[in-house]
Write a protein that holds these residues in place. Structure first.
Motif, PDB file in Angstrom:
ATOM      1  N   PRO A   1      -8.881   1.108   2.593  1.00 11.73           N
ATOM      2  CA  PRO A   1      -7.865   2.123   1.531  1.00 11.73           C
ATOM      3  C   PRO A   1      -8.733   2.995   1.229  1.00 11.73           C
ATOM      4  O   PRO A   1      -9.672   2.372   0.087  1.00 11.73           O
TER       5      PRO A   1
ATOM      6  N   TRP B   1      -4.689   5.573  -1.999  1.00 13.31           N
ATOM      7  CA  TRP B   1      -4.101   4.924  -1.195  1.00 13.31           C
ATOM      8  C   TRP B   1      -4.099   3.879  -2.620  1.00 13.31           C
ATOM      9  O   TRP B   1      -4.723   3.715  -3.314  1.00 13.31           O
TER      10      TRP B   1
ATOM     11  N   SER C   1      -2.497   0.377  -3.883  1.00 11.56           N
ATOM     12  CA  SER C   1      -3.325  -0.925  -3.401  1.00 11.56           C
ATOM     13  C   SER C   1      -2.221  -2.078  -4.634  1.00 11.56           C
ATOM     14  O   SER C   1      -2.877  -2.083  -5.950  1.00 11.56           O
TER      15      SER C   1
ATOM     16  N   LEU D   1       0.759  -0.966  -0.193  1.00 15.95           N
ATOM     17  CA  LEU D   1      -0.328   0.166  -0.052  1.00 15.95           C
ATOM     18  C   LEU D   1       0.785   1.198   0.066  1.00 15.95           C
ATOM     19  O   LEU D   1       1.661   1.152   1.408  1.00 15.95           O
TER      20      LEU D   1
END
Ligand code: ADP
Length: 306
Positions: free
Chosen positions: A263, A267, A269, A223
């Protein structure tokens, strides 16, 4: 099918303390397994135990189901150690001839191919070869034996990039054609990417991570997001680093994050690469194992700035 390797409570102590302790893992037959970890973690000890060059102090390491080495098993296993015991006075050809005499199932073509790739002179004496060339002869002997299990301790260390590439190709085709199980230790992580399909991460004499590579990678996310918003569930974070305004975290997602922390759009990922995964674990402190010697741990601060 019987696994190639199965460790149960495996431990090995030297005079200076425990090199490995409390290890439980399985390497299924037919896999190419990477044994990774920092210097002093216990990788060579693990390979030497599998090769029956060492005996466990506690627990056991079954090789194709057998807890101790038998003559039949010795024929099935080839081991290339870091210090390669070859006769310096023999030539390359004589060394391969010795391999043929000692091994009933010898494959001269497989051995010769490895030697030829390195353009070694057949009449060159082993004692006159470079370290990398001697590695090549050792690998030729190991592959000529046509083992069911090939144990390689840091085989690439003294090979040039072209030789490493060739060697990886040779190993992968041996695994594909003959179903050879290969257990290869290395601290050069990018080299193993795309080659191994099973991983054992050894750290401080313990097994930190073990399993099918795809399953292990699928069980983690990398992340990247805003540093001020890094309220990640601590028990799932393997490693978290803050560099300026960005935070990067390697997170275990085998248990879902849903409901605990989501998230948001800020964010990113992604599935970690093998190298990102292993570096994340290696940078994060391992639990100290009671009774093991923290030999040579290179762990850095958990929250070190990137
Ligand atoms: P790695 O291969 O991961 O570098 P090793 O298995 O060589 O790790 O070593 C693990 C630990 O055991 C280290 O602390 C090392 O110093 C110790 N060790 C290895 N071999 C011996 C030996 N023959 N005698 C005493 N200690 C050893």
């Amino acid at each position: 099918m019987t696994p190639a390797l199965e460790a149960v409570g495996l431990g090995r102590r030297y005079r200076g303390g425990w090199a490995l302790r409390g290890c439980d893992f399985t390497v299924p037959t037919g896999r190419i397994c990477g044994v990774v970890g920092p210097n002093g973690a216990g990788k060579s000890t693990l390979l030497a135990l599998a090769a029956r060059q060492l005996t466990p102090t506690e627990g056991e390491l079954r090789v194709f189901g057998e807890a101790a080495g038998s003559p039949g098993q010795r024929a099935r296993v080839a081991y290339v150690a870091q210090d390669k015991p070859l006769y310096p006075g023999l030539t390359v050809t004589e060394t391969l001839r010795m391999g043929r005499e000692l091994n009933p199932g010898w494959d001269q073509e497989a051995a010769q191919r490895v030697v030829d790739q390195g353009e070694l002179r057949p009449k060159a004496r082993i004692g006159s070869l470079s370290g990398g060339q001697r590695t090549r002869v050792s690998l030729a002997l190991a592959l000529g034996k046509v083992p069911d299990l090939l144990l390689l301790d840091e085989p690439m260390a003294d090979l040039d990039p072209l030789a490493r590439h060739q060697l990886m190709g040779t190993l992968m085709s041996a695994a594909a054609e003959r179903g050879t199980t290969i257990v290869v230790s290395s601290h050069i992580l990018p080299e193993l990417d795309g080659v191994i399909d099973h991983v054992l991460l050894v750290q401080r004499g313990g097994i930190r991570l073990a399993g099918d590579l795809d399953e292990v990678l699928d069980g983690h996310r990398l992340l990247t997001g805003p540093a001020e918003d890094a309220e990640l569930p601590a028990d799932l974070v393997v490693e978290r680093r803050v560099g300026g305004r960005q935070a990067t975290a390697l997170v275990r997602t085998a248990e879902p994050l849903e409901g605990r922390w989501e998230p948001d759009g800020r964010w990113e990922s992604e599935r970690p690469s093998l190298e990102e995964l292993l570096l994340g674990y290696l940078r994060a402190p391992a639990d100290p194992r009671p009774g093991t010697t923290p030999a040579d741990d290179h762990h850095t601060d958990h929250e070190a700035a990137a």
